[in-house]
Each structure stands twice: as C-alpha cells, then as structure tokens.
Motif scaffolding. Structure first.
Motif, short mmCIF file in Angstrom:
data_model
loop_
_atom_site.label_atom_id
_atom_site.label_comp_id
_atom_site.label_asym_id
_atom_site.label_seq_id
_atom_site.Cartn_x
_atom_site.Cartn_y
_atom_site.Cartn_z
N VAL A 50 0.86 -1.05 0.04
CA VAL A 50 -0.08 -0.07 0.08
C VAL A 50 1.03 1.35 -0.13
CG1 VAL A 50 -1.77 1.23 1.41
CG2 VAL A 50 -1.85 -1.27 1.22
N ALA A 51 0.44 2.28 -0.88
CA ALA A 51 1.28 3.53 -0.83
C ALA A 51 0.55 4.68 0.17
CB ALA A 51 0.83 4.13 -2.21
N TRP A 52 1.39 4.90 1.28
CA TRP A 52 1.16 5.43 2.51
C TRP A 52 1.35 6.83 2.25
CZ3 TRP A 52 -2.18 3.67 5.93
CH2 TRP A 52 -2.35 2.28 6.04
N ILE A 53 0.42 7.80 2.63
CA ILE A 53 0.88 9.18 2.44
C ILE A 53 0.93 10.01 3.69
CG2 ILE A 53 -0.22 11.33 1.39
CD1 ILE A 53 -1.53 9.50 -0.69
N GLU A 85 -0.74 8.49 8.80
CA GLU A 85 -0.44 8.34 7.40
C GLU A 85 -1.86 7.78 6.67
OE1 GLU A 85 3.96 7.00 6.73
OE2 GLU A 85 2.77 5.74 7.66
N VAL A 86 -2.02 8.06 5.56
CA VAL A 86 -3.42 7.50 5.07
C VAL A 86 -3.15 6.91 3.66
CG1 VAL A 86 -3.89 9.70 3.86
CG2 VAL A 86 -5.80 8.35 4.36
N ALA A 87 -3.85 5.78 3.39
CA ALA A 87 -3.66 5.06 2.19
C ALA A 87 -5.01 4.95 1.53
CB ALA A 87 -3.10 3.79 2.39
N PHE A 88 -5.11 5.12 0.25
CA PHE A 88 -6.41 5.12 -0.57
C PHE A 88 -6.28 3.81 -1.22
CE2 PHE A 88 -5.72 9.29 0.00
CZ PHE A 88 -6.94 9.79 0.49
N LEU A 89 -7.13 2.67 -0.56
CA LEU A 89 -7.17 1.34 -1.36
C LEU A 89 -7.82 1.12 -2.35
CD1 LEU A 89 -7.68 -0.06 2.67
CD2 LEU A 89 -5.44 0.74 1.40
N GLY A 90 -8.73 1.87 -2.95
CA GLY A 90 -9.59 1.52 -4.12
C GLY A 90 -10.95 1.48 -3.49
N GLU A 91 -11.77 1.47 -4.58
CA GLU A 91 -13.27 0.99 -4.35
C GLU A 91 -13.71 2.17 -3.22
OE1 GLU A 91 -14.15 -2.87 -3.86
OE2 GLU A 91 -12.95 -3.37 -5.73
N GLY A 92 -13.06 3.26 -3.04
CA GLY A 92 -13.45 4.27 -1.95
C GLY A 92 -13.03 4.02 -0.57
N VAL A 142 -4.06 -0.89 11.88
CA VAL A 142 -4.65 0.11 10.87
C VAL A 142 -6.24 0.33 10.98
CG1 VAL A 142 -4.85 0.25 8.41
CG2 VAL A 142 -2.84 -0.78 9.52
N LEU A 143 -6.60 1.49 10.95
CA LEU A 143 -7.95 1.70 10.86
C LEU A 143 -8.55 1.81 9.47
CD1 LEU A 143 -8.19 4.70 13.32
CD2 LEU A 143 -8.78 2.31 13.82
N ARG A 144 -9.66 1.19 9.10
CA ARG A 144 -10.07 1.11 7.77
C ARG A 144 -11.44 1.52 7.57
NH1 ARG A 144 -7.39 -3.65 8.76
NH2 ARG A 144 -5.70 -4.02 7.21
N PHE A 145 -11.58 2.69 6.53
CA PHE A 145 -12.95 3.01 6.61
C PHE A 145 -13.56 2.87 5.07
CE2 PHE A 145 -10.19 5.59 9.22
CZ PHE A 145 -11.02 6.30 10.33
N THR A 146 -14.90 2.86 5.10
CA THR A 146 -15.64 2.88 3.89
C THR A 146 -15.53 4.39 3.33
OG1 THR A 146 -17.80 3.41 4.93
CG2 THR A 146 -17.35 1.06 4.63
N ARG A 147 -16.14 4.61 2.08
CA ARG A 147 -15.91 5.90 1.48
C ARG A 147 -16.87 6.90 2.41
NH1 ARG A 147 -15.43 7.31 -4.01
NH2 ARG A 147 -15.76 5.25 -4.42
N GLY A 148 -17.92 6.42 2.63
CA GLY A 148 -18.93 7.13 3.56
C GLY A 148 -18.23 7.41 5.04
#
Length: 64
Positions: free
Chosen positions: A4-7, A20-27, A41-47
């Motif tokens: 994963v590309a962490w920013i 740091e945040v990573a955009f995993l695809g599909e929101g 790691v905390l994971r979030f949906t788009r909403g």
C-alpha cells in the motif's frame, strides 16, 4: 497492507506525531500511526471517511 502507498500529511511536524493515509481503491481508506507502521490500521468505507473528514473540518473532534 505491505504493498500500500502510504501518504503522510504535508503538515506533519518533525516530532513524528503523524498519521498516514492510504487509498485502497473502491472508496476504501486506511489510516495508521506513522511511528508504528507495523501497528494497527483503521479502515474506513467511503462514507465513513467522508464523515470523518467533514467532522474534522467542522471542529467536531476538538477536545473540550
């Protein structure tokens, strides 16, 4: 999460207290503590991510 590309925020200081945040695809979005890259790691949906960012911007998460 190894590929994963962490920013890190451009506002991060030199003291290392950053997230740091990573955009995993599909929101989907992941968030972690930059001092502990192998830690949880905390994971979030788009909403969920949108609600979180809006809450931060509107000051909802300020400590009383």
């Amino acid at each position: 999460m190894a590929n994963v590309a962490w920013i890190k925020s451009s506002r991060s200081g030199v003291n290392g207290n950053c997230v740091e945040v990573a955009f995993l695809g599909e929101g989907r979005v992941a968030l972690r503590d930059s001092k502990d890259p192998q830690g949880p790691v905390l994971r979030f949906t788009r909403g969920e991510w949108t609600a979180f960012i809006q809450g931060v911007a509107e000051g909802e998460l300020r400590h009383p």
